[in-house]
Design a protein around this motif. Structure first.
Motif, mmCIF file in Angstrom:
data_model
loop_
_atom_site.group_PDB
_atom_site.id
_atom_site.type_symbol
_atom_site.label_atom_id
_atom_site.label_comp_id
_atom_site.label_asym_id
_atom_site.label_seq_id
_atom_site.Cartn_x
_atom_site.Cartn_y
_atom_site.Cartn_z
ATOM 1 N N LYS A 337 0.835 -1.324 -0.052
ATOM 2 C CA LYS A 337 -0.132 -0.016 0.038
ATOM 3 C C LYS A 337 0.848 1.441 -0.219
ATOM 4 O O LYS A 337 1.722 1.476 0.835
ATOM 5 C CB LYS A 337 -0.973 0.074 1.154
ATOM 6 C CG LYS A 337 -1.919 -1.287 1.391
ATOM 7 C CD LYS A 337 -2.699 -1.220 2.612
ATOM 8 C CE LYS A 337 -3.595 -2.458 2.537
ATOM 9 N NZ LYS A 337 -3.152 -3.805 2.496
ATOM 10 N N ALA A 339 1.630 5.222 -0.033
ATOM 11 C CA ALA A 339 0.881 6.651 0.112
ATOM 12 C C ALA A 339 1.634 7.555 -0.344
ATOM 13 O O ALA A 339 2.923 7.953 -0.145
ATOM 14 C CB ALA A 339 0.789 6.939 1.654
ATOM 15 N N GLU A 345 -4.488 16.252 2.166
ATOM 16 C CA GLU A 345 -5.205 15.323 1.356
ATOM 17 C C GLU A 345 -6.018 15.554 0.358
ATOM 18 O O GLU A 345 -6.869 14.771 -0.245
ATOM 19 C CB GLU A 345 -5.879 14.357 2.579
ATOM 20 C CG GLU A 345 -7.058 14.942 3.267
ATOM 21 C CD GLU A 345 -6.863 15.760 4.295
ATOM 22 O OE1 GLU A 345 -7.372 16.696 4.774
ATOM 23 O OE2 GLU A 345 -5.489 15.808 4.641
ATOM 24 N N CYS A 361 -1.350 8.160 -8.963
ATOM 25 C CA CYS A 361 -2.529 7.217 -8.621
ATOM 26 C C CYS A 361 -3.221 6.844 -9.848
ATOM 27 O O CYS A 361 -3.554 5.867 -10.177
ATOM 28 C CB CYS A 361 -3.477 7.933 -7.719
ATOM 29 S SG CYS A 361 -2.779 8.002 -5.939
ATOM 30 N N ASP A 365 -3.607 3.232 -12.140
ATOM 31 C CA ASP A 365 -4.671 2.850 -12.735
ATOM 32 C C ASP A 365 -4.700 2.305 -14.181
ATOM 33 O O ASP A 365 -5.201 1.437 -14.521
ATOM 34 C CB ASP A 365 -6.055 3.757 -12.576
ATOM 35 C CG ASP A 365 -6.328 4.252 -11.074
ATOM 36 O OD1 ASP A 365 -5.990 3.302 -10.284
ATOM 37 O OD2 ASP A 365 -7.103 5.214 -11.006
ATOM 38 N N LEU A 373 -1.008 -0.933 -4.440
ATOM 39 C CA LEU A 373 -2.359 0.120 -4.341
ATOM 40 C C LEU A 373 -1.731 1.513 -3.850
ATOM 41 O O LEU A 373 -1.096 1.578 -3.034
ATOM 42 C CB LEU A 373 -3.206 -0.581 -3.250
ATOM 43 C CG LEU A 373 -3.998 -1.770 -3.405
ATOM 44 C CD1 LEU A 373 -4.728 -2.160 -2.334
ATOM 45 C CD2 LEU A 373 -4.874 -1.590 -4.567
ATOM 46 N N ASP A 375 -2.602 5.564 -3.368
ATOM 47 C CA ASP A 375 -3.549 6.580 -2.920
ATOM 48 C C ASP A 375 -2.583 8.057 -2.559
ATOM 49 O O ASP A 375 -1.731 7.786 -2.009
ATOM 50 C CB ASP A 375 -4.523 6.219 -1.560
ATOM 51 C CG ASP A 375 -5.557 7.214 -1.606
ATOM 52 O OD1 ASP A 375 -5.812 7.748 -2.599
ATOM 53 O OD2 ASP A 375 -6.406 6.954 -0.681
ATOM 54 N N LEU A 378 -2.096 12.319 0.467
ATOM 55 C CA LEU A 378 -2.433 11.911 1.700
ATOM 56 C C LEU A 378 -1.548 12.572 2.604
ATOM 57 O O LEU A 378 -0.100 12.676 2.405
ATOM 58 C CB LEU A 378 -2.275 10.408 2.226
ATOM 59 C CG LEU A 378 -3.181 9.521 1.333
ATOM 60 C CD1 LEU A 378 -3.076 8.172 1.949
ATOM 61 C CD2 LEU A 378 -4.857 9.764 1.908
ATOM 62 N N SER A 396 -10.271 4.582 2.297
ATOM 63 C CA SER A 396 -9.078 4.436 1.411
ATOM 64 C C SER A 396 -8.497 2.885 1.860
ATOM 65 O O SER A 396 -8.392 2.766 3.190
ATOM 66 C CB SER A 396 -8.235 5.189 1.453
ATOM 67 O OG SER A 396 -6.886 4.945 1.010
ATOM 68 N N VAL A 398 -5.320 2.455 1.449
ATOM 69 C CA VAL A 398 -3.957 2.698 1.840
ATOM 70 C C VAL A 398 -4.108 3.437 3.017
ATOM 71 O O VAL A 398 -3.102 3.287 3.861
ATOM 72 C CB VAL A 398 -3.387 3.453 0.737
ATOM 73 C CG1 VAL A 398 -2.029 4.058 0.851
ATOM 74 C CG2 VAL A 398 -3.258 2.327 -0.530
#
Length: 472
Positions: A337, A339, A345, A361, A365, A373, A375, A378, A396, A398
């Motif tokens: 994960k 961040a 954020e 991010c 995708d 993963l 995200d 943040l 989330s 993450v």
């Protein structure tokens, strides 16, 4: 009568309220931290109990508790539960029938056996059974019963964290157990910590060090600090710059499959590594990863980039992120994960790091970053704290669970890593990725143990590269 443990209050039973045959029970499960904490509190560091590598013969084959840990449970039930507050222990006699191992659940029961009106003393029969209903401890306790009724609100016990950096280091070293040592060029190990770190890694069978630097200086450091150079190879060069160039040459010729920075400046070593003429570049951007074992965080935490790329562009952050993801895979984290950090954020067009985070991010995708993963943006608190993420309404996979922190720039990353190391007692390892071979890159102020931890990561990366070559 059997008295249950009150949930909200601690309440005593006076001498007049107690009858022969009354009883009460307490249940506890032995955790590893219980053994460590009891050892620290009592000063009993008996290796038969406190060292996980020690094994007994016969019955005592497990990592076991101090016998007095069970005795302390008897004290707990007498003083806080039955008879409760105001109880004074006068005498006790205990027999220890069998050991208590990590994970055992112990039920402690005390039963009133005798009462003495002349001095208000009570004798209780005591028994401790494990989860298999086997007797662990038996005996008796004589107490002076409370003379006054006491009822007070139960207080929550404070949380205690035992930060044993050495134990965490041994766990990390064990990850490379069974792997053959890798040949590592150690560049200019001309101070105590850099030389000691290399030798510790050699003793742990992680590396076969090739010590590159002025031979007289290396031997003088070894002599001053009682370090045995044994049969280790020394490549004699005049100065640190020549040592860096020689180390890169050894890698290019196949004589070494990893580098380790000694007592020279990072720029001096990395200038040779990134040289367009004879360096160790690949098509991937070179970046640095701090691997941190933080006592107050439930999983290893990677921070990137905090040592190489000062103010990386979006394109450079793609490689920085992918390098860290690949390392996570080597460490056994199948889908890390990630961040992407900023100060906030939410996306803000005036804050470039938030725009980069959003782009990274979306690139994940679209398959431009693989195996994790992502995200972001943040903020730091949202990345590592579920409570902070929930408070801000962040939903989330993450947030609060990050394995990797991708920082906006070198300054932010370096400050986070150094704060965790010096203020949170984190075990730190530093590795450079994206070059032909892994490079152990630590600060000149780092300890030998930090360098040893970094060698573990380098060894794991080098062996993963070997396996990849076999499959190619």
């Amino acid at each position: 009568m059997h008295f249950e443990t009150p949930l909200d209050f601690v309440e005593s039973r006076t001498y007049d309220e107690i009858d022969v045959g009354d009883s009460s029970s307490l249940v506890r499960t032995l955790r590893p931290e219980d053994v460590r904490l009891f050892a620290l509190m009592s000063g009993d560091m008996n290796p038969a109990l406190a060292n996980g590598e020690f094994t007994h013969s016969g019955l005592f084959q497990d990592f076991i508790a101090h016998g007095m840990w069970c005795a302390s449970l008897l004290s707990t039930i007498l003083g806080t539960q039955f008879p409760g507050p105001g109880t004074v222990l006068v005498d006790s006699s205990l027999h220890f029938a069998r050991p208590v191992a990590i994970g055992d659940t112990i039920t402690v029961t005390v039963t009133i056996g005798k009462k003495f009106p002349r001095n208000r003393h009570i004798v209780l029969d005591c028994a401790c059974f494990n989860q298999d209903h086997l007797l662990v401890v038996s005996g008796s306790a004589e107490v002076l019963a409370p003379t006054e009724k006491i009822r007070i609100k139960r207080k929550a016990m404070p949380e205690i964290t035992i930060s044993d950096k050495y134990a965490r280091l041994q766990v990390l070293v064990s990850r490379a157990e069974g792997l053959a040592p890798i040949d590592m060029a150690v560049v200019h190990p001309c101070d105590r910590e850099s030389l000691k770190g290399a030798l510790l890694a050699a003793e742990a069978k992680l590396i076969e060090p090739i010590l590159i630097g002025p031979e007289q200086r290396i031997r003088a450091v070894a002599a001053e600090n009682g370090l045995d150079l044994k049969q280790y190879r020394i490549v004699n060069v005049k100065h640190s710059h020549e040592a860096a160039a020689m180390a890169v040459t050894l890698v290019r010729s196949g004589d070494a499959e990893a580098l380790m920075k000694g007592s020279l400046h990072t720029d001096e070593l990395m200038a040779e590594v990134i040289s367009s003429r004879a360096g160790l570049r690949t098509d991937r951007r070179i970046s640095h990863v701090f691997l941190m074992d933080v006592p107050t965080y439930p999983r290893p935490l990677m921070i990137t980039d905090a040592a190489i790329n000062i103010a990386p562009t979006l394109a450079e952050k793609v490689d920085i992120t992918q390098n860290a993801i690949n390392l996570a895979h080597v460490l056994g984290i199948a889908e890390p994960k990630v961040a992407i950090l900023s100060a906030v954020e939410t996306v803000n067009d005036k804050l470039q790091s938030t725009l980069d985070a959003a782009a990274l991010c979306k690139m994940a995708d679209r398959g431009q970053i693989r195996g994790a993963l992502l995200d972001g943006p943040l903020a730091y608190d949202n990345a590592v704290s579920l409570d902070a993420a929930k408070t801000k309404g962040i939903i989330s996979a993450v947030a609060g669970r990050a394995d990797i922190l991708v920082v906006p720039d070198l300054e932010a990353g370096n400050m986070i890593a150094k704060q965790l190391e010096y203020l949170a007692n984190a075990l730190s390892a530093g590795i450079v990725l994206g070059a032909r071979v892994p490079i152990v890159l630590t600060s000149r102020a780092d300890t030998a143990e930090t360098r040893l931890a970094s060698c573990v990561i380098a060894a794991l990366v080098a062996h993963a590269a070997r396996e990849k070559q076999k499959l190619a």
